[in-house]
Motif scaffolding. Structure first.
Motif, PDB file in Angstrom:
ATOM      1  N   VAL A  77     -11.159  33.268  -8.209  1.00  0.00           N
ATOM      2  CA  VAL A  77     -12.164  32.769  -9.138  1.00  0.00           C
ATOM      3  C   VAL A  77     -11.744  33.045 -10.572  1.00  0.00           C
ATOM      4  O   VAL A  77     -10.879  33.890 -10.828  1.00  0.00           O
ATOM      5  CB  VAL A  77     -13.546  33.421  -8.871  1.00  0.00           C
ATOM      6  CG1 VAL A  77     -14.073  33.046  -7.494  1.00  0.00           C
ATOM      7  CG2 VAL A  77     -13.498  34.931  -9.029  1.00  0.00           C
ATOM      8  N   GLN A  78     -12.359  32.335 -11.496  1.00  0.00           N
ATOM      9  CA  GLN A  78     -12.166  32.581 -12.923  1.00  0.00           C
ATOM     10  C   GLN A  78     -13.304  33.498 -13.365  1.00  0.00           C
ATOM     11  O   GLN A  78     -14.467  33.103 -13.357  1.00  0.00           O
ATOM     12  CB  GLN A  78     -12.196  31.257 -13.693  1.00  0.00           C
ATOM     13  CG  GLN A  78     -11.750  31.367 -15.113  1.00  0.00           C
ATOM     14  CD  GLN A  78     -10.259  31.670 -15.231  1.00  0.00           C
ATOM     15  OE1 GLN A  78      -9.474  31.390 -14.335  1.00  0.00           O
ATOM     16  NE2 GLN A  78      -9.869  32.271 -16.331  1.00  0.00           N
TER      17      GLN A  78
ATOM     18  N   ALA B 279      -8.169  35.914 -13.954  1.00  0.00           N
ATOM     19  CA  ALA B 279      -8.237  35.553 -12.538  1.00  0.00           C
ATOM     20  C   ALA B 279      -8.716  36.765 -11.748  1.00  0.00           C
ATOM     21  O   ALA B 279      -8.338  37.903 -12.030  1.00  0.00           O
ATOM     22  CB  ALA B 279      -6.872  35.105 -12.036  1.00  0.00           C
ATOM     23  N   ALA B 280      -9.551  36.515 -10.766  1.00  0.00           N
ATOM     24  CA  ALA B 280     -10.079  37.585  -9.915  1.00  0.00           C
ATOM     25  C   ALA B 280     -10.228  37.058  -8.493  1.00  0.00           C
ATOM     26  O   ALA B 280     -10.192  35.846  -8.260  1.00  0.00           O
ATOM     27  CB  ALA B 280     -11.424  38.085 -10.443  1.00  0.00           C
TER      28      ALA B 280
ATOM     29  N   ARG C 125     -12.669  41.453  -7.720  1.00  0.00           N
ATOM     30  CA  ARG C 125     -11.559  42.368  -8.012  1.00  0.00           C
ATOM     31  C   ARG C 125     -10.532  41.608  -8.841  1.00  0.00           C
ATOM     32  O   ARG C 125     -10.168  40.483  -8.521  1.00  0.00           O
ATOM     33  CB  ARG C 125     -10.944  42.839  -6.690  1.00  0.00           C
ATOM     34  CG  ARG C 125      -9.736  43.729  -6.834  1.00  0.00           C
ATOM     35  CD  ARG C 125      -9.261  44.248  -5.476  1.00  0.00           C
ATOM     36  NE  ARG C 125      -9.348  43.296  -4.393  1.00  0.00           N
ATOM     37  CZ  ARG C 125      -8.370  42.474  -4.025  1.00  0.00           C
ATOM     38  NH1 ARG C 125      -7.233  42.455  -4.683  1.00  0.00           N
ATOM     39  NH2 ARG C 125      -8.531  41.653  -3.012  1.00  0.00           N
ATOM     40  N   LEU C 126     -10.064  42.237  -9.923  1.00  0.00           N
ATOM     41  CA  LEU C 126      -9.066  41.596 -10.770  1.00  0.00           C
ATOM     42  C   LEU C 126      -7.787  41.337  -9.994  1.00  0.00           C
ATOM     43  O   LEU C 126      -7.366  42.168  -9.193  1.00  0.00           O
ATOM     44  CB  LEU C 126      -8.728  42.466 -11.978  1.00  0.00           C
ATOM     45  CG  LEU C 126      -9.781  42.599 -13.064  1.00  0.00           C
ATOM     46  CD1 LEU C 126      -9.232  43.438 -14.210  1.00  0.00           C
ATOM     47  CD2 LEU C 126     -10.241  41.249 -13.569  1.00  0.00           C
ATOM     48  N   MET C 127      -7.176  40.188 -10.247  1.00  0.00           N
ATOM     49  CA  MET C 127      -5.866  39.881  -9.682  1.00  0.00           C
ATOM     50  C   MET C 127      -4.852  40.615 -10.538  1.00  0.00           C
ATOM     51  O   MET C 127      -4.953  40.612 -11.768  1.00  0.00           O
ATOM     52  CB  MET C 127      -5.593  38.380  -9.742  1.00  0.00           C
ATOM     53  CG  MET C 127      -6.621  37.533  -9.029  1.00  0.00           C
ATOM     54  SD  MET C 127      -6.528  37.650  -7.242  1.00  0.00           S
ATOM     55  CE  MET C 127      -5.003  36.805  -6.943  1.00  0.00           C
ATOM     56  N   GLN C 128      -3.870  41.247  -9.907  1.00  0.00           N
ATOM     57  CA  GLN C 128      -2.883  42.005 -10.670  1.00  0.00           C
ATOM     58  C   GLN C 128      -1.494  41.514 -10.341  1.00  0.00           C
ATOM     59  O   GLN C 128      -1.175  41.261  -9.181  1.00  0.00           O
ATOM     60  CB  GLN C 128      -3.004  43.493 -10.358  1.00  0.00           C
ATOM     61  CG  GLN C 128      -4.359  44.023 -10.737  1.00  0.00           C
ATOM     62  CD  GLN C 128      -4.317  45.492 -11.084  1.00  0.00           C
ATOM     63  OE1 GLN C 128      -3.292  46.121 -10.973  1.00  0.00           O
ATOM     64  NE2 GLN C 128      -5.433  46.008 -11.503  1.00  0.00           N
ATOM     65  N   ARG C 129      -0.685  41.405 -11.356  1.00  0.00           N
ATOM     66  CA  ARG C 129       0.710  41.048 -11.130  1.00  0.00           C
ATOM     67  C   ARG C 129       1.483  42.330 -10.827  1.00  0.00           C
ATOM     68  O   ARG C 129       1.022  43.437 -11.109  1.00  0.00           O
ATOM     69  CB  ARG C 129       1.274  40.319 -12.338  1.00  0.00           C
ATOM     70  CG  ARG C 129       1.141  41.096 -13.588  1.00  0.00           C
ATOM     71  CD  ARG C 129       1.594  40.317 -14.772  1.00  0.00           C
ATOM     72  NE  ARG C 129       1.349  41.167 -15.928  1.00  0.00           N
ATOM     73  CZ  ARG C 129       1.320  40.770 -17.147  1.00  0.00           C
ATOM     74  NH1 ARG C 129       1.525  39.518 -17.412  1.00  0.00           N
ATOM     75  NH2 ARG C 129       1.089  41.603 -18.122  1.00  0.00           N
TER      76      ARG C 129
ATOM     77  N   GLN D 173     -12.723  46.555 -10.319  1.00  0.00           N
ATOM     78  CA  GLN D 173     -13.762  45.751  -9.696  1.00  0.00           C
ATOM     79  C   GLN D 173     -14.933  45.606 -10.657  1.00  0.00           C
ATOM     80  O   GLN D 173     -15.227  46.511 -11.432  1.00  0.00           O
ATOM     81  CB  GLN D 173     -14.237  46.384  -8.398  1.00  0.00           C
ATOM     82  CG  GLN D 173     -13.186  46.374  -7.318  1.00  0.00           C
ATOM     83  CD  GLN D 173     -13.738  46.861  -5.993  1.00  0.00           C
ATOM     84  OE1 GLN D 173     -14.731  47.571  -5.945  1.00  0.00           O
ATOM     85  NE2 GLN D 173     -13.093  46.471  -4.911  1.00  0.00           N
ATOM     86  N   PHE D 174     -15.589  44.441 -10.581  1.00  0.00           N
ATOM     87  CA  PHE D 174     -16.722  44.136 -11.446  1.00  0.00           C
ATOM     88  C   PHE D 174     -17.803  43.435 -10.650  1.00  0.00           C
ATOM     89  O   PHE D 174     -17.518  42.758  -9.662  1.00  0.00           O
ATOM     90  CB  PHE D 174     -16.302  43.195 -12.584  1.00  0.00           C
ATOM     91  CG  PHE D 174     -15.289  43.775 -13.513  1.00  0.00           C
ATOM     92  CD1 PHE D 174     -15.683  44.513 -14.612  1.00  0.00           C
ATOM     93  CD2 PHE D 174     -13.935  43.582 -13.295  1.00  0.00           C
ATOM     94  CE1 PHE D 174     -14.745  45.051 -15.474  1.00  0.00           C
ATOM     95  CE2 PHE D 174     -12.990  44.108 -14.158  1.00  0.00           C
ATOM     96  CZ  PHE D 174     -13.401  44.850 -15.251  1.00  0.00           C
TER      97      PHE D 174
END
Length: 90
Positions: free
Chosen positions: A32-33, A46-47, A62-66, A76-77
């Motif tokens: 999701v955005q 991006a999450a 949860r945030l997407m992480q590279r 997390q939010f």
């Protein structure tokens, strides 16, 4: 002469309103955005949705992480579903 002239027709049946608001537009596992606005600051990232939810419902994301060197931090939010793949930070 039209027998229905002058009568108002509801655009949506009341029982259908509850049905549509409960249908998930974001599903757990969707990318999701995630966005938020505070004053002049507008941020979008991006999450991944941790929960499913319908319009206006609060879900956990949860945030997407590279890939980076060092320890990974899982951010997390809580976010409000605003549309398909679109959530607003609380």
């Amino acid at each position: 002469m039209n027998p229905e002239a002058g009568t108002e027709r509801p655009t949506e049946r009341p029982e259908a309103q509850g049905l549509f608001s409960s249908l998930p537009v974001v599903r757990a596992g969707d990318v999701v955005q995630l966005w938020g606005i505070q004053g002049d600051l507008h941020i979008e990232v991006a999450a991944m949705a941790e929960q499913s939810g319908g319009m206006g419902k609060t879900i956990r994301v949860r945030l997407m992480q590279r890939e980076t060197l060092g320890p990974q931090i899982q951010e997390q939010f809580d976010a409000v579903v605003r549309g398909p793949h679109d959530v607003e930070m609380k």
